[in-house]
Design a protein around this motif. Structure first.
Motif, PDB file in Angstrom:
ATOM      1  N   LEU A 165       0.822  -1.203   0.000  1.00  0.00           N
ATOM      2  CA  LEU A 165       0.000   0.000   0.000  1.00  0.00           C
ATOM      3  C   LEU A 165       0.860   1.258   0.000  1.00  0.00           C
ATOM      4  N   LYS A 166       0.265   2.355  -0.452  1.00  0.00           N
ATOM      5  CA  LYS A 166       0.931   3.646  -0.323  1.00  0.00           C
ATOM      6  C   LYS A 166       1.157   3.933   1.164  1.00  0.00           C
ATOM      7  N   VAL A 195      -1.741   5.369   3.151  1.00  0.00           N
ATOM      8  CA  VAL A 195      -2.849   4.423   3.326  1.00  0.00           C
ATOM      9  C   VAL A 195      -2.489   3.390   4.392  1.00  0.00           C
ATOM     10  N   GLU A 211     -12.920  -7.676  -2.377  1.00  0.00           N
ATOM     11  CA  GLU A 211     -13.464  -6.338  -2.183  1.00  0.00           C
ATOM     12  C   GLU A 211     -12.540  -5.500  -1.307  1.00  0.00           C
ATOM     13  N   ASP A 232      -9.099  -4.577  -3.053  1.00  0.00           N
ATOM     14  CA  ASP A 232      -9.257  -3.483  -4.013  1.00  0.00           C
ATOM     15  C   ASP A 232      -9.523  -2.158  -3.312  1.00  0.00           C
ATOM     16  N   ALA A 233     -10.310  -2.192  -2.233  1.00  0.00           N
ATOM     17  CA  ALA A 233     -10.601  -0.967  -1.489  1.00  0.00           C
ATOM     18  C   ALA A 233      -9.330  -0.398  -0.862  1.00  0.00           C
ATOM     19  N   TYR A 255      -6.227  -0.783  -1.961  1.00  0.00           N
ATOM     20  CA  TYR A 255      -5.412  -0.200  -3.027  1.00  0.00           C
ATOM     21  C   TYR A 255      -5.969   1.143  -3.487  1.00  0.00           C
ATOM     22  N   ASP A 256      -7.289   1.303  -3.400  1.00  0.00           N
ATOM     23  CA  ASP A 256      -7.919   2.571  -3.777  1.00  0.00           C
ATOM     24  C   ASP A 256      -7.891   3.584  -2.640  1.00  0.00           C
ATOM     25  N   GLY A 257      -7.380   3.186  -1.475  1.00  0.00           N
ATOM     26  CA  GLY A 257      -7.317   4.098  -0.334  1.00  0.00           C
ATOM     27  C   GLY A 257      -8.643   4.329   0.352  1.00  0.00           C
ATOM     28  N   LYS A 258      -9.626   3.451   0.104  1.00  0.00           N
ATOM     29  CA  LYS A 258     -10.959   3.602   0.694  1.00  0.00           C
ATOM     30  C   LYS A 258     -11.012   2.814   2.009  1.00  0.00           C
ATOM     31  N   ARG A 311     -14.151   1.305   3.863  1.00  0.00           N
ATOM     32  CA  ARG A 311     -14.728   0.058   3.376  1.00  0.00           C
ATOM     33  C   ARG A 311     -14.336  -1.106   4.283  1.00  0.00           C
TER      34      ARG A 311
END
Length: 327
Positions: free
Chosen positions: A174-175, A178, A226, A229-230, A232-235, A238
């Motif tokens: 991850l970043k 994040v 789910e 992916d969340a 990686y998207d920084g969400k 979730r």
């Protein structure tokens, strides 16, 4: 003396799909991380050439390895053909039966220690598989493979449990912001009590013969993808939602996964800022993991004040040798 340090794990999604009765038919996956709480195994030469001494919650001194009462120690020492003049001791940051995979961390750390003592290099995958063989095949524990792999590899990973029995390891990178935010959004509280995971898992394992139960677990595996992916998207929020949905599904797998005390604590957490959470491990007792945005964390801590909080950070190294002398 040789000392190994092996981490405990926190699983976020997919728990239960690492049991052979499920993954051999459907495939499984678990997303988990290891944390900075550890099992320490120390070994050194014992003064009596004919005896082996082991120290855990009790002390055993034997001439015949078959006389050891501790099943994991007995099985592993026989496997390594230990002939005496050895003392092994264990210490842990967290008590057994707390839902953090302590038994498998013990097994992985012990096997790692004895490989080093024998002067042999061992890969992380080999450590995990040897520990699985001891616990699942030799000792017939009704457990899965996620704990052994998490303890051996360390870090934030998705473990893929293939129908063939092989395991794939997918590190989650991850970043930095994040990753930091993920750590800072998680709190853990001790519900209390200890339980043997085998009792809960034995029922869950038997229930997987039922098609409706397998469908529940398939839905829980879907949360792995789910969540990956969340992240990686920084969400990050979730994660709270997925933890909540997964926890509610998990309670359908066996009767002793939750109880009134756990349910009250969880509901109180939701009313005081947590977006979701789960009881770690097989169920019944142990640690309650909660996702809570930082601005609401102090209010959550006050609401759960009777419970002891466990402060933790993620770790990335897995089982490692932290001390070795020449003896």
């Amino acid at each position: 003396m040789i000392i190994t340090r092996t981490p405990f794990r926190v699983s976020f999604a997919g728990g239960g799909s690492d049991i052979e009765e499920f993954y051999s038919q459907c495939g499984g996956a678990v997303l988990s991380t290891t944390i900075d709480k550890y099992m320490y195994i120390a070994s050194h030469r014992f003064f009596d050439e004919d005896k082996v001494r082991v120290k855990y919650s009790k002390t055993e001194t034997v001439t015949r390895l078959e006389d050891l009462e501790h099943p994991i120690l007995r099985e592993v020492l026989i496997r390594f053909q230990v002939r005496g003049a050895l003392e092994i001791s264990s210490n842990a940051d967290i008590p057994a039966g707390s839902g953090l995979g302590s038994s498998s961390s013990f097994t992985v750390g012990l096997i790692h220690n004895l490989h080093v003592r024998a002067g042999k290099y061992v890969t992380k995958a080999q450590l995990a598989e040897e520990a699985c063989d001891v616990e699942i095949n030799r000792l017939q524990e009704p457990i899965g493979k996620q704990d052994q792999y998490a303890a051996a590899f360390g870090g934030l990973n998705v473990f893929h449990f293939h129908p063939s029995g092989t395991v794939g390891v997918e590190p989650i990178h991850l970043k930095a912001d994040v990753y930091q935010g993920l750590q800072e959004s998680l709190l853990m509280f001790h519900i209390g009590g200890q339980r043997m995971a085998s009792y809960v898992l034995a029922e869950q394992k038997a229930n997987l013969r039922s098609s409706p139960k397998r469908e529940v677990l398939k839905r829980m595996v879907d949360f792995v993808w789910e969540l990956r992916d969340a992240l990686y998207d920084g969400k990050l929020e979730r994660l709270g939602q997925i933890l909540d949905r997964s926890w509610r599904l998990k309670q359908q797998l066996a009767s002793k996964i939750s109880n009134d005390t756990i349910n009250r604590c969880y509901q109180l957490a939701l009313e005081n800022g947590a977006l979701g959470g789960k009881l770690l491990g097989a169920g019944g007792s142990g640690f309650l993991l909660l996702f809570c945005p930082r601005p609401k964390q102090e209010g959550l801590r006050r609401a759960l004040a009777p419970l002891r909080e466990l402060r933790f950070r993620f770790e990335i190294e897995g089982s490692k040798v932290i001390f070795a002398d020449g003896e």
